[in-house]
Design a protein around this motif. Structure first.
Motif, PDB file in Angstrom:
ATOM      1  N   CYS A 109     -20.535 -15.500  -1.770  1.00 63.97           N
ATOM      2  CA  CYS A 109     -21.401 -16.680  -1.798  1.00 63.97           C
ATOM      3  C   CYS A 109     -22.661 -16.403  -2.605  1.00 63.97           C
ATOM      4  CB  CYS A 109     -21.737 -17.191  -0.403  1.00 63.97           C
ATOM      5  SG  CYS A 109     -22.789 -16.130   0.590  1.00 63.97           S
ATOM      6  N   HIS A 119     -20.340 -21.195  -1.508  1.00 61.33           N
ATOM      7  CA  HIS A 119     -19.865 -20.793  -0.184  1.00 61.33           C
ATOM      8  C   HIS A 119     -18.378 -20.481  -0.260  1.00 61.33           C
ATOM      9  CE1 HIS A 119     -23.112 -21.176   2.677  1.00 61.33           C
ATOM     10  NE2 HIS A 119     -23.371 -22.438   2.390  1.00 61.33           N
ATOM     11  N   VAL A 165     -17.034 -23.685   6.687  1.00 60.30           N
ATOM     12  CA  VAL A 165     -17.803 -22.785   5.825  1.00 60.30           C
ATOM     13  C   VAL A 165     -17.833 -21.414   6.488  1.00 60.30           C
ATOM     14  CG1 VAL A 165     -20.025 -22.344   4.757  1.00 60.30           C
ATOM     15  CG2 VAL A 165     -19.155 -24.691   4.891  1.00 60.30           C
ATOM     16  N   CYS A 212     -21.742 -19.289   6.263  1.00 54.26           N
ATOM     17  CA  CYS A 212     -22.994 -19.792   6.835  1.00 54.26           C
ATOM     18  C   CYS A 212     -23.453 -18.851   7.937  1.00 54.26           C
ATOM     19  CB  CYS A 212     -22.801 -21.208   7.372  1.00 54.26           C
ATOM     20  SG  CYS A 212     -21.598 -21.336   8.714  1.00 54.26           S
TER      21      CYS A 212
END
Length: 259
Positions: free
Chosen positions: A108, A236, A247, A250
């Protein structure tokens, strides 16, 4: 296209959570007067201390990539090499990191404002982050990727920016780069695909303040805008589930950019 089961996605989430924590270390350090090589050193130390591998270090090319983080400042789109250059007030810094934990990869990126940035750079960051948010919101099984990519690109262009079309996102799993290729624009060249439950992709819009053209510097890695106007990059790692996007990169409570 390699589909993952729920157990494999859980393992990728563990890698993604570690990666999120690595990004938080980088974010805390990203301020005027700090060098990108100092940030990279702390991030690499954190990743290795957690029994993971910094994925980007040693990636083959004309010369192997020398660091665990890509640090791309201002006009650098991606693949910037950490250096002794001190960050300055008004810079923007795109930090791209990959990790491999227990055999599973995560990737990411996020672009940070250094000190106080001008209105154009702030809008660029906001628009690029929103492009990623559009993808997260619209990912569903059965949806053609081209529909989402077109929506991302249309939004960015409507806001006065250009979409880099020489670089794309990718599938990810036990390998950093898996099929399919995941463009941030509607491509007539790259093969379109339908999103399927169990697919995990790295979605990474790269948006320029000026024109879309890029070039590679003499270090063989750093890709910059040809007109030297700033560029932003948000990314992401995302799993396609029955209910939409999960996701994987995160924070522990679902926090993070584009969330």
């Amino acid at each position: 296209m390699i589909l993952k089961n729920s157990k494999q996605i859980d393992l990728m989430r563990e890698a993604g959570l570690l990666l999120y924590k690595a990004h938080m270390i980088a974010r805390e350090m990203a301020e005027p007067g700090v060098t990108t090589e100092a940030i990279n050193a702390e991030v690499e130390k954190f990743i290795i201390s957690n029994n993971a591998a910094p994925l980007f270090k040693g990636v083959p090319g004309k010369v192997p990539f020398p660091a665990g983080c890509c640090m791309s400042v201002n006009e650098a789109v991606v693949h910037g090499i950490p250096s002794a250059r001190k960050l300055e007030d008004g810079d923007i810094l795109s930090i791209d990191i990959g990790v491999k934990l227990n055999g599973w990869c995560s990737d990411c990126a996020c672009t940070h404002a250094i000190g106080t940035i001008d209105d154009e750079k702030q809008k660029l960051l906001d628009v690029t982050e929103e492009c990623l948010r559009i993808a997260i919101r619209d990912i569903q099984p059965g949806v053609k990727w081209s529909k989402i990519a077109k929506k991302m690109a249309t939004y960015a262009r409507h806001e006065g920016f250009s979409v880099v079309d020489t670089l794309v996102g990718h599938g990810i799993g036990e390998g950093l780069w898996e099929d399919p290729q995941v463009p941030n624009y509607h491509s007539k060249v790259l093969k379109d695909f339908k999103l399927k439950q169990g697919l995990v992709i790295a979605v990474e819009p790269m948006i320029n303040a000026g024109g879309k053209s890029t070039e590679t510097l003499k270090d063989h890695w750093t890709i910059v805008t040809r007109d030297r106007k700033p560029s932003a990059h948000f990314e992401h790692t995302i799993a396609v589930t029955a209910s939409g996007a999960q996701v994987l990169t995160c924070g522990p409570d679902g926090e993070g950019w584009a969330m």
